[in-house]
Design a protein around this motif. Structure first.
Motif, short mmCIF file in Angstrom:
data_model
loop_
_atom_site.label_atom_id
_atom_site.label_comp_id
_atom_site.label_asym_id
_atom_site.label_seq_id
_atom_site.Cartn_x
_atom_site.Cartn_y
_atom_site.Cartn_z
N PHE A 172 0.84 -1.20 0.00
CA PHE A 172 0.00 0.00 0.00
C PHE A 172 0.88 1.26 0.00
N TYR A 173 1.82 1.31 -0.93
CA TYR A 173 2.70 2.47 -1.06
C TYR A 173 3.20 2.54 -2.50
N ASN A 174 3.60 3.75 -2.90
CA ASN A 174 3.99 4.01 -4.29
C ASN A 174 2.85 3.63 -5.24
N ASN A 175 1.63 3.69 -4.74
CA ASN A 175 0.43 3.37 -5.53
C ASN A 175 -0.67 4.35 -5.15
N LEU A 176 -0.70 5.51 -5.80
CA LEU A 176 -1.59 6.60 -5.41
C LEU A 176 -3.06 6.20 -5.29
N PRO A 177 -3.62 5.38 -6.19
CA PRO A 177 -5.06 5.11 -6.12
C PRO A 177 -5.50 4.38 -4.84
N CYS A 178 -4.58 3.68 -4.16
CA CYS A 178 -5.03 2.86 -3.04
C CYS A 178 -4.18 3.01 -1.78
N GLN A 179 -3.27 3.96 -1.76
CA GLN A 179 -2.45 4.17 -0.57
C GLN A 179 -3.06 5.25 0.32
N TYR A 180 -2.56 5.35 1.53
CA TYR A 180 -3.01 6.41 2.44
C TYR A 180 -2.56 7.76 1.90
N SER A 181 -3.49 8.70 1.84
CA SER A 181 -3.15 10.04 1.36
C SER A 181 -4.11 11.04 2.00
N SER A 182 -3.71 11.58 3.10
CA SER A 182 -4.49 12.52 3.92
C SER A 182 -5.66 11.85 4.66
N ASN A 183 -6.21 10.78 4.07
CA ASN A 183 -7.20 9.97 4.79
C ASN A 183 -7.07 8.52 4.31
N ALA A 184 -7.77 7.64 5.00
CA ALA A 184 -7.61 6.21 4.74
C ALA A 184 -8.69 5.62 3.82
N ASP A 185 -9.53 6.47 3.24
CA ASP A 185 -10.68 5.97 2.48
C ASP A 185 -10.28 5.03 1.35
N ASN A 186 -9.33 5.47 0.50
CA ASN A 186 -8.92 4.64 -0.64
C ASN A 186 -8.24 3.36 -0.17
N LEU A 187 -7.44 3.47 0.88
CA LEU A 187 -6.75 2.30 1.42
C LEU A 187 -7.75 1.28 1.94
N ILE A 188 -8.72 1.73 2.72
CA ILE A 188 -9.71 0.81 3.29
C ILE A 188 -10.53 0.14 2.18
N SER A 189 -10.87 0.91 1.17
CA SER A 189 -11.63 0.36 0.04
C SER A 189 -10.85 -0.75 -0.65
N ALA A 190 -9.56 -0.50 -0.88
CA ALA A 190 -8.71 -1.50 -1.53
C ALA A 190 -8.51 -2.71 -0.61
N TRP A 191 -8.29 -2.45 0.68
CA TRP A 191 -8.12 -3.54 1.65
C TRP A 191 -9.33 -4.48 1.61
N ASN A 192 -10.51 -3.92 1.56
CA ASN A 192 -11.72 -4.74 1.53
C ASN A 192 -11.79 -5.62 0.29
N GLN A 193 -11.25 -5.13 -0.82
CA GLN A 193 -11.17 -5.96 -2.02
C GLN A 193 -10.19 -7.11 -1.80
N TRP A 194 -9.05 -6.79 -1.18
CA TRP A 194 -8.02 -7.81 -0.97
C TRP A 194 -8.47 -8.90 -0.01
N THR A 195 -9.37 -8.59 0.89
CA THR A 195 -9.83 -9.62 1.84
C THR A 195 -10.59 -10.75 1.15
#
Length: 291
Positions: free
Chosen positions: A203-226
């Protein structure tokens, strides 16, 4: 009723203890900077449950395999065999030590099922429980193989996973380090085999799904990975801002308060992966109690 309540309470406590003992942990990559200290020193911190020795950068498609451990040692001069003692020291502490194959700048590919089988045999004989006169890390037996495949096609990595899982003389732990955009372009087919014990998603060097000021994109991607077929899923993060030039670093307090409470709700949550030991100057210590 009191007795029933007590039994129920004890049942909850037992389940909680079992889940805790199964334990989340921190994985780290080691091997790409001579200034990061020894492998034994990394394990002696007590912060890591998994260490990926990085990287076997060249293999497959008829190439002679090359282990690149930066300035730590020189495989061509046979000086990396001294790492056997460090590996055993780590394992004696319950830490799983894996060989990471691939990397961002390696020269690797698989050309066929037969090629995948040959690479699996090489890994088994030179790093796992097999036998060879040219074991680059000496006679220590690694716990498994980490797939950090970041280039080339996604072909035949599933075949490599199947071949490695086929060695029954030893449990060969399989790990994968896909990028966070889902599904991963290189490792999706391999992960879909269901053979992987650990998937530590970058979850880094990947703008669409990394943390960036908030965790929304990261959490969304994490839920896909589960949804993937893997025993445990890890949140892969840079151990410092400079470890990921294109972003994704999460301050320890933010990780503990905004991110981990949400993703730890997943039954597949296994912990956090860090890139890398070189950059981990206090980060793992700061997050360990929250992981």
């Amino acid at each position: 009723m009191a007795a029933q309540s007590l039994v129920l309470l004890l049942s909850f406590l037992i389940v909680a203890l079992v889940k805790q003992s199964h334990g989340a942990g921190i994985a780290v990559y080691w091997g790409q900077d001579s200034g990061e200290g020894t492998l034994a020193d990394a394990c002696a911190t007590g912060n890591y449950a998994y260490v990926n020795i990085a990287f076997l950068t060249t293999f497959g498609n008829g190439q002679t395999p090359v282990l690149n451990l930066a300035g730590h040692c020189d495989p061509s001069s046979n000086t990396c065999t001294s790492l056997s003692n460090d590996i055993r020291a780590c394992q004696s502490q319950g830490i799983k030590v894996l060989l990471s194959i691939g990397g961002a700048t390696g020269s690797y590919s698989l050309s066929s099922t037969d090629d995948a089988t040959q690479v699996a045999n090489y890994l088994w004989n030179n790093y796992l429980g097999g036998q060879s006169n040219s074991r680059p890390l000496g006679d220590a037996i690694l716990d498994g193989i980490d797939f950090d495949i970041e280039s080339g096609s996604g072909q035949y990595w599933d075949e490599l996973a199947r071949a490695l899982a086929g060695f029954t003389q030893q449990k060969v732990y399989l790990a994968a380090a896909p990028q966070c955009p889902f599904p991963d372009a290189h490792l999706s087919g391999a992960i879909s085999t269901g053979l992987f014990d650990y998937v530590w998603v970058q979850f880094y060097n990947n703008l669409p799904c990394q943390y960036s000021s908030n965790a929304d994109n990261l959490i969304s991607a994490w839920n896909q990975w589960t949804t993937v077929q893997a025993s445990q899923l890890f949140l892969g993060l840079p151990a410092a801002a400079e470890a990921a030039p294109s972003g994704g670093f999460i301050p320890a307090d933010v990780l503990a308060s905004e991110v981990l409470p949400t993703i730890k709700g997943s039954s597949k949550y296994g912990g956090v992966m860090l890139w890398s030991k070189k950059f981990d100057n206090g980060y793992s210590s700061a997050i360990k109690s929250s992981v």
